[in-house]
Design an enzyme around this catalytic site. Structure first.
Site, PDB file in Angstrom:
ATOM      1  N   TYR A   1     -25.795   4.313  21.252  1.00 44.00           N
ATOM      2  CA  TYR A   1     -27.188   3.867  21.252  1.00 44.00           C
ATOM      3  C   TYR A   1     -28.126   4.968  20.763  1.00 44.00           C
ATOM      4  O   TYR A   1     -29.036   4.726  19.971  1.00 44.00           O
ATOM      5  CB  TYR A   1     -27.552   3.420  22.665  1.00 44.00           C
TER       6      TYR A   1
ATOM      7  N   LYS B   1     -30.481   4.648  17.453  1.00 46.77           N
ATOM      8  CA  LYS B   1     -31.935   4.701  17.558  1.00 46.77           C
ATOM      9  C   LYS B   1     -32.520   5.924  16.846  1.00 46.77           C
ATOM     10  O   LYS B   1     -33.604   5.845  16.248  1.00 46.77           O
ATOM     11  CB  LYS B   1     -32.356   4.685  19.026  1.00 46.77           C
TER      12      LYS B   1
END
Length: 312
Positions: A159, A163
């Site tokens: 993640y 991001k």
């Protein structure tokens, strides 16, 4: 005489907008006059989101497909154009989580998150920006980042990578799309979501939000943690003509707080005649660069009245 809605006549695609933050973004865009293409992998969820927007007085249509493949990006743009006559706004919000520590993270855990968040953002923006450039539309690209991508977070290798990559792509797209008048920005939301609902630290805030009550000021002001509606206003602003000069930025929002994140810049610079050998670094590194940069996020202790018993 009343002024026209902020986004009157605009058309938006919002990925991952069947529920949660994505639905809040879609509803806010529709509230300001935009027609919206809803996207979700579940047909019933997507249909319910469309019905919600229509009951609010807005216009919406659904595309049920997983974000990541180029075919989905093409379908989203084609649906916006065929149904509403064009495309002005893209919000890339779709995402999944596969949290675990590095040594337990499988290839599938990594690839799935990267495929939806990073590749999905890339394919959708490539398709939307290509259509906007071809048709002379000074469009708005809004990509959803995360504090994890800015600072890191335990158990979120995949993640964090996705991001952080999204913010890097946004900075690049701001350069590449400037001549076409298309802006590209990243929004870093801090809000009550399905993910934060599992974190005991935020329990009092999540409980208040679920009950339709105001969140305690400690969360809204001190932590900048709020509702999905607190984030949606920034999405609508960045989608509007009023934000035409805002591009290449990472903007945080949550609760009562708005933040402009810095671009990575050197925190310290030191020079040594002849360069830096391993021996010189072993002796002088700390003195040369000063305090090291922190990683991850740290939160202040909860006030006593906001603590929750973990056993509850």
């Amino acid at each position: 005489m009343t002024s026209a809605p902020l986004l009157d006549g605009k058309v938006a695609v919002v990925t991952g907008s069947g529920r949660g933050l994505g639905l809040a973004y879609a509803r806010e865009l529709a509230r300001h006059g935009a027609a919206v293409v809803i996207n979700d992998v579940d047909a019933a969820t997507a249909a319910e989101a469309v019905a919600t927007i229509e009951s609010d007085g807005g216009r919406a249509v659904a595309v049920v497909a997983p974000v990541g493949p180029t075919a989905t990006a093409q379908q989203l743009v084609r649906t916006a154009v065929d149904t509403f006559g064009g495309l002005d706004i893209l919000v890339t919000n779709a995402g999944v989580l596969r949290d675990t520590v590095l040594w337990k993270m499988s290839d599938d855990d990594f690839d799935t998150v990267i495929g939806v968040h990073l590749r999905g953002t890339f394919t959708c923006v490539r398709e939307a920006a290509g259509w906007m450039r071809e048709h002379g539309v000074a469009g708005r690209i809004i990509c959803i980042g995360s504090p994890t991508g800015q600072r890191g977070n335990f158990g979120q290798t995949n993640y964090a990578a996705a991001k952080a990559g999204i913010v890097g792509m946004v900075r690049t797209w701001a350069l590449e799309l400037k001549r076409a008048g298309i802006t590209a920005n990243a929004v870093i939301p801090v809000a009550a979501t399905a993910m934060t609902a599992t974190v005991p630290y935020f329990a009092a805030a999540v409980e208040a939000d679920a009950a339709g009550e105001p969140m305690p000021a400690f969360f809204r002001h001190d932590l900048g943690f709020g509702t999905s509606g607190d984030v949606a206003g920034l999405i609508a602003y960045l989608a509007s003509d009023a934000a035409g000069a805002v591009t290449g930025q990472a903007i945080g929002v949550g609760g009562d707080r708005l933040q402009l994140w810095t671009h990575p810049e050197p925190a310290a610079t030191a020079y040594r005649d002849g360069g830096w050998t391993a021996e010189a670094l072993a002796t002088d590194f700390t003195e040369a660069v000063g305090p090291l940069q922190g990683v991850g996020e740290s939160f202040p202790p909860l006030p006593d009245d906001l603590r929750r018993d973990p056993a509850r």
